[in-house]
Design a protein around this motif. Structure first.
Motif, PDB file in Angstrom:
ATOM      1  N   PHE A 180      51.945  42.487  16.395  1.00  0.00           N
ATOM      2  CA  PHE A 180      52.280  42.237  17.965  1.00  0.00           C
ATOM      3  C   PHE A 180      52.037  43.653  18.369  1.00  0.00           C
ATOM      4  CE2 PHE A 180      54.817  38.758  16.065  1.00  0.00           C
ATOM      5  CZ  PHE A 180      54.514  37.811  16.923  1.00  0.00           C
ATOM      6  N   ILE A 181      51.351  43.513  19.587  1.00  0.00           N
ATOM      7  CA  ILE A 181      50.971  44.831  20.377  1.00  0.00           C
ATOM      8  C   ILE A 181      51.514  44.477  21.814  1.00  0.00           C
ATOM      9  CG2 ILE A 181      49.124  46.079  21.291  1.00  0.00           C
ATOM     10  CD1 ILE A 181      47.787  45.232  18.737  1.00  0.00           C
ATOM     11  N   VAL A 182      51.872  45.654  22.316  1.00  0.00           N
ATOM     12  CA  VAL A 182      52.523  45.540  23.833  1.00  0.00           C
ATOM     13  C   VAL A 182      51.625  46.484  24.697  1.00  0.00           C
ATOM     14  CG1 VAL A 182      54.450  46.559  25.333  1.00  0.00           C
ATOM     15  CG2 VAL A 182      55.106  45.765  22.873  1.00  0.00           C
ATOM     16  N   THR A 183      51.385  45.866  25.810  1.00  0.00           N
ATOM     17  CA  THR A 183      50.513  46.395  26.985  1.00  0.00           C
ATOM     18  C   THR A 183      51.070  46.121  28.154  1.00  0.00           C
ATOM     19  OG1 THR A 183      48.029  46.862  27.309  1.00  0.00           O
ATOM     20  CG2 THR A 183      48.940  44.554  26.728  1.00  0.00           C
ATOM     21  N   ASN A 184      50.147  46.346  29.318  1.00  0.00           N
ATOM     22  CA  ASN A 184      50.560  45.823  30.675  1.00  0.00           C
ATOM     23  C   ASN A 184      49.870  44.459  30.927  1.00  0.00           C
ATOM     24  OD1 ASN A 184      50.229  49.203  31.771  1.00  0.00           O
ATOM     25  ND2 ASN A 184      52.097  47.957  31.588  1.00  0.00           N
ATOM     26  N   TYR A 185      50.562  43.727  31.604  1.00  0.00           N
ATOM     27  CA  TYR A 185      50.038  42.620  32.180  1.00  0.00           C
ATOM     28  C   TYR A 185      48.616  42.386  32.877  1.00  0.00           C
ATOM     29  CZ  TYR A 185      50.068  37.988  34.343  1.00  0.00           C
ATOM     30  OH  TYR A 185      49.512  36.636  34.842  1.00  0.00           O
TER      31      TYR A 185
ATOM     32  N   ILE B 113      54.594  43.373  31.893  1.00  0.00           N
ATOM     33  CA  ILE B 113      54.514  43.630  30.649  1.00  0.00           C
ATOM     34  C   ILE B 113      53.915  42.495  29.766  1.00  0.00           C
ATOM     35  CG2 ILE B 113      56.609  45.232  30.305  1.00  0.00           C
ATOM     36  CD1 ILE B 113      57.944  42.468  29.750  1.00  0.00           C
ATOM     37  N   ALA B 114      53.077  42.673  28.795  1.00  0.00           N
ATOM     38  CA  ALA B 114      52.357  41.687  28.104  1.00  0.00           C
ATOM     39  C   ALA B 114      52.495  41.776  26.547  1.00  0.00           C
ATOM     40  CB  ALA B 114      51.038  41.402  28.527  1.00  0.00           C
ATOM     41  N   VAL B 115      52.374  40.989  25.784  1.00  0.00           N
ATOM     42  CA  VAL B 115      52.281  41.016  24.171  1.00  0.00           C
ATOM     43  C   VAL B 115      51.005  40.284  23.767  1.00  0.00           C
ATOM     44  CG1 VAL B 115      53.431  40.470  22.328  1.00  0.00           C
ATOM     45  CG2 VAL B 115      54.608  41.155  24.099  1.00  0.00           C
ATOM     46  N   ILE B 116      50.224  40.877  23.153  1.00  0.00           N
ATOM     47  CA  ILE B 116      49.123  40.387  22.385  1.00  0.00           C
ATOM     48  C   ILE B 116      49.266  40.490  20.836  1.00  0.00           C
ATOM     49  CG2 ILE B 116      47.634  40.778  24.244  1.00  0.00           C
ATOM     50  CD1 ILE B 116      46.548  43.078  22.758  1.00  0.00           C
ATOM     51  N   LYS B 117      48.454  39.553  19.861  1.00  0.00           N
ATOM     52  CA  LYS B 117      48.595  39.516  18.610  1.00  0.00           C
ATOM     53  C   LYS B 117      47.228  39.827  18.131  1.00  0.00           C
ATOM     54  CE  LYS B 117      51.280  38.326  14.906  1.00  0.00           C
ATOM     55  NZ  LYS B 117      50.360  38.496  13.750  1.00  0.00           N
ATOM     56  N   VAL B 118      47.367  40.462  16.894  1.00  0.00           N
ATOM     57  CA  VAL B 118      46.230  40.401  15.828  1.00  0.00           C
ATOM     58  C   VAL B 118      46.624  39.879  14.698  1.00  0.00           C
ATOM     59  CG1 VAL B 118      45.257  42.279  17.276  1.00  0.00           C
ATOM     60  CG2 VAL B 118      46.443  42.808  15.280  1.00  0.00           C
ATOM     61  N   GLU B 119      45.763  39.575  13.799  1.00  0.00           N
ATOM     62  CA  GLU B 119      46.005  39.110  12.519  1.00  0.00           C
ATOM     63  C   GLU B 119      45.505  40.216  11.737  1.00  0.00           C
ATOM     64  OE1 GLU B 119      47.304  36.227  11.787  1.00  0.00           O
ATOM     65  OE2 GLU B 119      47.345  35.787  13.932  1.00  0.00           O
ATOM     66  N   ALA B 120      46.597  40.776  11.284  1.00  0.00           N
ATOM     67  CA  ALA B 120      46.725  42.036  10.351  1.00  0.00           C
ATOM     68  C   ALA B 120      47.761  42.251   9.742  1.00  0.00           C
ATOM     69  CB  ALA B 120      46.077  43.155  11.170  1.00  0.00           C
ATOM     70  N   ALA B 121      47.761  43.001   8.769  1.00  0.00           N
ATOM     71  CA  ALA B 121      49.220  43.202   7.828  1.00  0.00           C
ATOM     72  C   ALA B 121      49.110  44.787   7.637  1.00  0.00           C
ATOM     73  CB  ALA B 121      48.970  42.554   6.552  1.00  0.00           C
TER      74      ALA B 121
END
Length: 473
Positions: free
Chosen positions: A169-174, A206-214
């Protein structure tokens, strides 16, 4: 009076130019005054020498010495550039002497990668080393309308973000990921991921994006309420979309700074750290290496004047609960909702409708079944207060609304038919499909004269302006 003795000058207080007794001659190895010529002999020698040999020839040796010094200086520079090291390197010079140049042999400073514990202050280099693997570069592509031939116009832009959880989970600006077709994330080590948009909110940027990583390295969140004016802060991000993983530093210039952006009020941390397009969405760190803000905007001009050192970040305390809500539900579930179409009251409107007031929020329409209708608000009402908060414009109402959550109850003061009444209202929750469309304003931003960057009234347009134009927007 000055006397010349083979181009050596001495001063005497005697009117006739003679000197009493013995005097020191720098050229002589003896102090015997009898071996020296008399004053008359010196003058005769000077006159004859002047006739036989022009004075300019006496200066030739000086010119040679200067040339030697120039050659020596050049040799010294070349030797330094060639990488000479040591504490006492000696080079010979043209006059037979020697000069000593001290060159430091101090080894490079090793920066330890420390763990952020919130207890121990860190150097700027240590903050960077501890967190750079948690900062990401974000590149976005999208479509912005069509061109003259009806073809879709492709856009590209860039921003920053930071890793909040190990599982991606990654936070950035909308505004960084708004209306994106594709979002690509690049880590400090060069790894790239395709990111999925989880959710966001334009009112809070604010926005949340998601990458598939561990096993990603997450940041540590701090307490933005503990910031003081004068505290040292650092911003790490992707300025200009090209200078990736750059760090800039400065101080907290103000806390709880209210700024208004196209009708949307924001509570910000103000800083003089260098903030540029592409930094948006990146983390702001305190001296303990904790994230205390989300870099969001900067002033680059104001009322036709250029300004410097006015950057802004969203306090992490203000939005963390919303970020968690977005991560869980895809949107902010308890965001308050009034259910009206409104606008700022003006003198022209007061004259047109023959109202006795010139400030407040004019209600153009009321949405059926929502909080406003349930409270008894009607078209033509003017909202002048929410609890103890004065409401003079639509911007005031938007700002006050951020202090409430769905389910909270408020008392609204309303002007209706020449009288002032009060109504009790229970805030609704914003529907999921209206997260960034609620409370439509007929004249939102009409009273906002603040300008962010190159004449754009929205700080987010700085981002679109720099990068959209570059890539064909």
């Amino acid at each position: 009076m000055y006397n010349d003795e083979q181009n050596l000058y001495h001063y005497t207080y005697r009117k006739d130019g003679s000197e009493p007794g013995q005097r020191y001659d720098a050229r002589s190895t003896s102090g015997d005054a009898q071996s020296r010529p008399t004053v008359d002999e010196q003058l005769n020698h000077f006159e004859s020498g002047r006739r036989e040999q022009p004075p300019v020839q006496e200066m030739k040796s000086v010119k040679k010495n200067r040339m030697g010094l120039k050659i020596t200086a050049l040799a010294l520079v070349c030797a330094l550039l060639g990488g000479a090291v040591g504490g006492g390197v000696v080079w010979a010079v043209g006059n037979g002497g020697a000069t000593e140049v001290n060159v430091s042999s101090r080894p490079a400073t090793a920066v330890a990668v420390k763990t952020v514990d919130g207890k121990n202050a860190m150097t700027d280099a240590e903050v960077y080393a501890a967190n750079v693997n948690s900062v990401v570069s974000i590149n976005v592509t999208g479509t912005n309308g069509t061109n003259f031939f009806g073809q879709p116009v492709k856009t590209a832009s860039a921003g920053s973000g930071f890793v909040l959880t190990k599982d991606g989970f990654i936070v950035t600006n909308y505004h960084v990921v708004k209306n994106a077709d594709t979002v690509k994330v690049t880590m400090y080590n060069g790894d790239e991921y395709d990111a999925k948009y989880v959710g966001g909110d334009e009112d809070y940027d604010i926005a949340v994006i998601k990458v598939e990583a561990a096993d990603l390295q997450p940041v540590t969140l701090g307490d933005s309420d503990k910031l003081n004016v004068g505290d040292h802060v650092l911003a790490v991000g992707n300025p200009l979309g090209e200078l990736t993983f750059s760090m800039s530093g400065g101080m907290v210039s103000s806390v709880n700074r209210a700024i208004n952006v196209s009708g949307t009020p924001f509570n910000m941390i103000q800083t003089d750290a260098s903030i540029n397009p592409g930094n948006s969405g990146g983390p702001m760190f305190n001296q303990y290496g904790e994230v205390v803000g989300i870099v969001s905007a900067k002033y680059s001009s104001y009322s036709n004047s250029s300004v410097e050192g006015l950057g802004f970040a969203i306090p992490i305390n203000d939005v963390f609960a919303m970020i968690q809500d977005i991560m869980t539900n895809g949107y902010i579930t308890n965001k308050p909702y009034l259910g009206i179409t409104g606008g700022s009251m003006t003198e022209q409107m007061a004259a047109q409708y023959r109202y006795d007031i010139k400030e407040g929020v004019f209600v153009y329409s009321v949405e059926e079944g929502k909080a406003a209708e349930k409270a008894g608000l009607q078209m033509g009402d003017v909202i002048t207060k929410v609890d103890s908060h004065d409401i003079k414009t639509m911007e005031d109402l938007t700002a006050v609304k951020k202090q409430y959550a769905a389910g909270d109850t408020s008392t609204l003061t309303v002007y209706r038919g020449g009288q002032t009444i009060t109504v009790e209202l229970t805030w609704d929750a914003v529907p999921a499909d209206q997260q960034n469309q609620e409370e439509t304003s007929q004249n939102s931003g009409s009273s906002n004269n603040n300008q962010f960057g190159n004449g754009y009234t929205n700080p987010y347009d700085i981002f679109d302006y720099f990068f959209g134009n570059r890539f064909g927007n």
